[in-house]
Design a protein around this motif. Structure first.
Motif, PDB file in Angstrom:
ATOM      1  N   LYS A   1       1.024  -1.282  -0.142  1.00 20.63           N
ATOM      2  CA  LYS A   1       0.163   0.071   0.093  1.00 20.63           C
ATOM      3  C   LYS A   1       0.985   1.157  -0.035  1.00 20.63           C
ATOM      4  O   LYS A   1       2.040   1.313   0.554  1.00 20.63           O
ATOM      5  CB  LYS A   1      -0.839   0.023   1.137  1.00 20.63           C
ATOM      6  CG  LYS A   1      -0.299   0.106   2.572  1.00 20.63           C
ATOM      7  CD  LYS A   1      -1.145  -0.089   3.677  1.00 20.63           C
ATOM      8  CE  LYS A   1      -0.430   0.107   5.097  1.00 20.63           C
ATOM      9  NZ  LYS A   1      -1.235   0.210   6.253  1.00 20.63           N
ATOM     10  N   SER A   2       0.266   2.433  -0.531  1.00 26.87           N
ATOM     11  CA  SER A   2       0.983   3.588  -0.457  1.00 26.87           C
ATOM     12  C   SER A   2       1.337   4.388   0.770  1.00 26.87           C
ATOM     13  O   SER A   2       0.272   4.141   1.710  1.00 26.87           O
ATOM     14  CB  SER A   2       0.337   4.492  -1.532  1.00 26.87           C
ATOM     15  OG  SER A   2       0.947   5.674  -1.633  1.00 26.87           O
ATOM     16  N   GLN A   3       2.388   4.895   1.095  1.00 25.96           N
ATOM     17  CA  GLN A   3       2.626   5.434   2.315  1.00 25.96           C
ATOM     18  C   GLN A   3       3.435   6.854   2.025  1.00 25.96           C
ATOM     19  O   GLN A   3       4.513   6.525   1.506  1.00 25.96           O
ATOM     20  CB  GLN A   3       3.213   4.746   3.386  1.00 25.96           C
ATOM     21  CG  GLN A   3       3.588   5.402   4.798  1.00 25.96           C
ATOM     22  CD  GLN A   3       4.401   4.397   5.609  1.00 25.96           C
ATOM     23  OE1 GLN A   3       3.917   3.494   6.000  1.00 25.96           O
ATOM     24  NE2 GLN A   3       5.250   4.961   6.407  1.00 25.96           N
ATOM     25  N   THR A   4       2.929   8.145   2.143  1.00 23.82           N
ATOM     26  CA  THR A   4       3.416   9.170   1.685  1.00 23.82           C
ATOM     27  C   THR A   4       3.601  10.298   2.786  1.00 23.82           C
ATOM     28  O   THR A   4       4.120  11.303   2.611  1.00 23.82           O
ATOM     29  CB  THR A   4       2.652   9.723   0.731  1.00 23.82           C
ATOM     30  OG1 THR A   4       1.272  10.032   1.022  1.00 23.82           O
ATOM     31  CG2 THR A   4       2.586   8.945  -0.619  1.00 23.82           C
ATOM     32  N   SER A   5       3.246   9.940   4.007  1.00 19.98           N
ATOM     33  CA  SER A   5       3.493  10.722   4.933  1.00 19.98           C
ATOM     34  C   SER A   5       4.769  11.130   5.560  1.00 19.98           C
ATOM     35  O   SER A   5       5.681   9.947   5.570  1.00 19.98           O
ATOM     36  CB  SER A   5       2.584  10.254   6.400  1.00 19.98           C
ATOM     37  OG  SER A   5       2.961  11.035   7.305  1.00 19.98           O
ATOM     38  N   ASN A   6       5.277  12.384   5.674  1.00 22.82           N
ATOM     39  CA  ASN A   6       6.544  12.365   6.241  1.00 22.82           C
ATOM     40  C   ASN A   6       6.941  12.317   7.507  1.00 22.82           C
ATOM     41  O   ASN A   6       7.930  12.424   8.188  1.00 22.82           O
ATOM     42  CB  ASN A   6       6.990  13.809   5.897  1.00 22.82           C
ATOM     43  CG  ASN A   6       7.379  14.362   4.543  1.00 22.82           C
ATOM     44  OD1 ASN A   6       7.704  13.144   3.852  1.00 22.82           O
ATOM     45  ND2 ASN A   6       6.954  15.292   3.798  1.00 22.82           N
ATOM     46  N   SER A   7       5.636  11.997   8.586  1.00 20.57           N
ATOM     47  CA  SER A   7       5.707  11.685   9.940  1.00 20.57           C
ATOM     48  C   SER A   7       5.481  10.145  10.063  1.00 20.57           C
ATOM     49  O   SER A   7       4.397   9.736   9.976  1.00 20.57           O
ATOM     50  CB  SER A   7       4.626  12.575  10.562  1.00 20.57           C
ATOM     51  OG  SER A   7       4.884  12.245  11.831  1.00 20.57           O
ATOM     52  N   ARG A   8       6.741   9.484  10.424  1.00 27.16           N
ATOM     53  CA  ARG A   8       6.575   8.033  10.573  1.00 27.16           C
ATOM     54  C   ARG A   8       7.186   7.725  11.832  1.00 27.16           C
ATOM     55  O   ARG A   8       8.021   8.436  12.241  1.00 27.16           O
ATOM     56  CB  ARG A   8       7.127   7.352   9.448  1.00 27.16           C
ATOM     57  CG  ARG A   8       6.581   7.519   7.935  1.00 27.16           C
ATOM     58  CD  ARG A   8       7.050   6.842   7.011  1.00 27.16           C
ATOM     59  NE  ARG A   8       8.603   7.458   6.672  1.00 27.16           N
ATOM     60  CZ  ARG A   8       9.517   7.189   6.642  1.00 27.16           C
ATOM     61  NH1 ARG A   8       9.914   5.886   6.656  1.00 27.16           N
ATOM     62  NH2 ARG A   8      10.707   7.685   6.202  1.00 27.16           N
ATOM     63  N   PHE A   9       6.598   6.793  12.503  1.00 31.20           N
ATOM     64  CA  PHE A   9       7.066   6.309  13.938  1.00 31.20           C
ATOM     65  C   PHE A   9       7.656   4.861  13.711  1.00 31.20           C
ATOM     66  O   PHE A   9       7.368   4.177  12.933  1.00 31.20           O
ATOM     67  CB  PHE A   9       5.939   6.212  14.916  1.00 31.20           C
ATOM     68  CG  PHE A   9       5.468   7.657  15.299  1.00 31.20           C
ATOM     69  CD1 PHE A   9       5.999   8.646  16.244  1.00 31.20           C
ATOM     70  CD2 PHE A   9       4.414   8.092  14.480  1.00 31.20           C
ATOM     71  CE1 PHE A   9       5.373   9.847  16.156  1.00 31.20           C
ATOM     72  CE2 PHE A   9       3.480   9.053  14.621  1.00 31.20           C
ATOM     73  CZ  PHE A   9       4.350  10.171  15.391  1.00 31.20           C
TER      74      PHE A   9
ATOM     75  N   ALA B   1       1.373   5.597  13.534  1.00 30.28           N
ATOM     76  CA  ALA B   1       1.136   6.075  14.986  1.00 30.28           C
ATOM     77  C   ALA B   1       2.017   5.674  16.045  1.00 30.28           C
ATOM     78  O   ALA B   1       2.596   4.636  16.037  1.00 30.28           O
ATOM     79  CB  ALA B   1      -0.435   5.506  15.467  1.00 30.28           C
ATOM     80  N   ARG B   2       2.437   6.389  17.051  1.00 23.44           N
ATOM     81  CA  ARG B   2       3.373   6.254  18.025  1.00 23.44           C
ATOM     82  C   ARG B   2       2.854   5.015  18.848  1.00 23.44           C
ATOM     83  O   ARG B   2       1.838   4.980  19.175  1.00 23.44           O
ATOM     84  CB  ARG B   2       3.480   7.486  18.882  1.00 23.44           C
ATOM     85  CG  ARG B   2       4.979   7.412  19.787  1.00 23.44           C
ATOM     86  CD  ARG B   2       4.874   8.370  20.678  1.00 23.44           C
ATOM     87  NE  ARG B   2       5.242   9.669  19.907  1.00 23.44           N
ATOM     88  CZ  ARG B   2       6.133  10.426  19.555  1.00 23.44           C
ATOM     89  NH1 ARG B   2       7.269   9.965  20.138  1.00 23.44           N
ATOM     90  NH2 ARG B   2       6.225  11.194  18.982  1.00 23.44           N
ATOM     91  N   ALA B   3       3.595   4.082  19.229  1.00 26.38           N
ATOM     92  CA  ALA B   3       3.439   3.075  19.772  1.00 26.38           C
ATOM     93  C   ALA B   3       4.605   2.954  20.790  1.00 26.38           C
ATOM     94  O   ALA B   3       5.779   2.962  20.775  1.00 26.38           O
ATOM     95  CB  ALA B   3       3.323   1.715  19.214  1.00 26.38           C
ATOM     96  N   LYS B   4       4.407   2.060  21.988  1.00 23.24           N
ATOM     97  CA  LYS B   4       5.231   1.933  22.917  1.00 23.24           C
ATOM     98  C   LYS B   4       6.339   0.844  22.485  1.00 23.24           C
ATOM     99  O   LYS B   4       5.972   0.022  21.833  1.00 23.24           O
ATOM    100  CB  LYS B   4       4.695   1.532  24.271  1.00 23.24           C
ATOM    101  CG  LYS B   4       4.107   2.578  25.210  1.00 23.24           C
ATOM    102  CD  LYS B   4       3.394   1.990  26.354  1.00 23.24           C
ATOM    103  CE  LYS B   4       2.612   2.976  27.217  1.00 23.24           C
ATOM    104  NZ  LYS B   4       2.143   2.845  28.605  1.00 23.24           N
ATOM    105  N   MET B   5       7.463   1.051  22.814  1.00 21.56           N
ATOM    106  CA  MET B   5       8.383   0.034  22.647  1.00 21.56           C
ATOM    107  C   MET B   5       8.413  -1.421  23.522  1.00 21.56           C
ATOM    108  O   MET B   5       8.028  -1.161  24.605  1.00 21.56           O
ATOM    109  CB  MET B   5       9.996   0.567  22.642  1.00 21.56           C
ATOM    110  CG  MET B   5      10.429   1.575  21.675  1.00 21.56           C
ATOM    111  SD  MET B   5      12.022   1.808  21.369  1.00 21.56           S
ATOM    112  CE  MET B   5      12.412   2.596  23.116  1.00 21.56           C
ATOM    113  N   ASN B   6       8.524  -2.459  22.785  1.00 21.14           N
ATOM    114  CA  ASN B   6       8.435  -3.776  23.781  1.00 21.14           C
ATOM    115  C   ASN B   6       9.909  -3.762  24.895  1.00 21.14           C
ATOM    116  O   ASN B   6      10.700  -3.058  24.927  1.00 21.14           O
ATOM    117  CB  ASN B   6       8.492  -4.911  22.945  1.00 21.14           C
ATOM    118  CG  ASN B   6       9.424  -5.147  22.112  1.00 21.14           C
ATOM    119  OD1 ASN B   6      10.574  -4.899  22.637  1.00 21.14           O
ATOM    120  ND2 ASN B   6       9.313  -5.747  20.960  1.00 21.14           N
TER     121      ASN B   6
END
Length: 364
Positions: free
Chosen positions: A2-10, A275-280
């Protein structure tokens, strides 16, 4: 796909763990090389780690650019926040390292003067002051204290932070752009020649991922970049020997560009989320270890030489060389934890300094 064009990635936990593992491996390779070079300069391991240790610095430059792209994209820092964070991080470790290096020089002269013959170049107080100002590698100058030669790369990185920050946070005025150009002119050709490596890391994050691969294909791409890096390191001969004047540590910039590009391509394909997610827990544990790599890199060489000054390895050096490796790891780790507790003092200092500069600028 799928396409992903956002400049803000986590970053996902696996991606964070990969970046931190790269930091750990790079720092350990530099430590191992300097320990072996100090006691066993002609050993097979020393020869094997010779070019790897320089490649480790290329890794640091790429990672630095990537991390700056990540933080400036996702944290929306102001120019003040950016410069305070960068300067505080550098000075909280580098300044104590310079002080430790000066103490080491005094103790070595006192208790083991024969060692100072090997590490006596660039030992004057002016070199310590210049290194504290991160001017030890500007233009064709190369003047880090030989007791702590890894400081050369911090001069490069300091100017990358400054140049990028002045350009990224510039106002649309001619004077703002002139400041960034002025920083480039101060840094000089050596530092600018290596800056594409830093920018490779920056653009590895900033360039949108047009297609998101499945996890298997993603990590295949990362693995290929690692393989390409090793092939470049071992089979592509640099056009010049490292340390050759006038470029000195930038003398292998062509092969360093290729290695940096290979590493950056791997970073580009790292799995990210919207989306921001907690590290394991595993990623968090690796991060805690990786956070100690900066003090390890900046403190290890004077600690190695101090170890040799007071704890000689006269017999069975090859069998006992693990002792200074483990010892320096522990010492630098403890010092890093201690110095981190007082980082707030540097944050406070640079906050006040920037406020004062702004007030003076308004008055003028």
């Amino acid at each position: 796909m799928k396409s992903q064009t956002s400049n803000s990635r986590f970053l996902e936990s696996s991606s964070s763990a990969y970046l931190d593992t790269l930091r750990i491996c790079a720092a350990l390779s530099v430590l191992i090389y300097h320990v072996y070079f100090h006691w066993l300069p002609a050993d097979k391991i020393t020869v094997a780690f010779d070019r790897i240790s320089h490649t480790a610095v290329v890794v640091f430059f790429v990672l630095s650019g990537y991390v700056i792209a990540y933080t400036t994209s996702n944290k929306n820092n102001s120019a003040n926040d950016y410069f305070i964070a960068r300067f505080s991080k550098l000075y909280s470790i580098v300044l104590p390292a310079i002080i430790l290096t000066g103490i080491a020089q005094y103790l070595i002269k006192l208790f083991s003067p024969e060692l100072i013959l090997n590490y006596g170049r660039n030992a004057g107080i002016s070199h310590y002051i210049i290194s504290a100002l991160f001017c030890n590698e500007i233009w064709f100058y190369s003047a880090a204290p030989q007791l702590n030669m890894p400081l050369w790369s911090l001069s490069f990185e300091f100017w990358y932070y400054v140049i990028f920050g002045l350009f990224y946070y510039r106002k649309f005025q001619r004077s703002s752009l002139l400041l960034a150009i002025g920083a480039c002119l101060i840094a000089g050709p050596k530092i600018l020649l290596m800056m594409p490596i830093w920018l490779f890391g920056y653009f590895a994050y900033k360039i949108p991922q047009k297609f998101v691969l499945n996890k298997f294909m993603t990590w295949c791409a990362v693995s290929i970049s690692i393989l390409a890096t090793f092939i470049l390191v071992y089979f592509v001969k640099p056009l010049s020997d490292l340390g050759t004047y006038p470029l000195v540590y930038a003398s292998q910039f062509l092969t360093d560009w290729m290695i940096g590009a290979a590493i950056a391509i791997g970073l580009y394909f790292l799995p990210t989320t919207d989306a921001r997610a907690k590290m394991n827990n595993t990623a968090l544990s690796i991060r805690k270890i990786a956070d100690l790599t900066f003090p390890l890199y900046v403190l290890h060489l004077p600690l190695i030489i101090l170890w040799d000054t007071f704890l000689k390895l006269d017999k069975n050096i090859s069998q006992n060389i693990w002792k200074p490796i483990i010892g320096v790891l522990i010492l630098s780790g403890l010092m890093g934890v201690f110095l981190e507790r007082y980082k707030y003092l540097y944050v406070s200092f640079f906050t006040r300094l920037l406020k004062t500069l702004k007030m003076n600028q308004r008055k003028n």
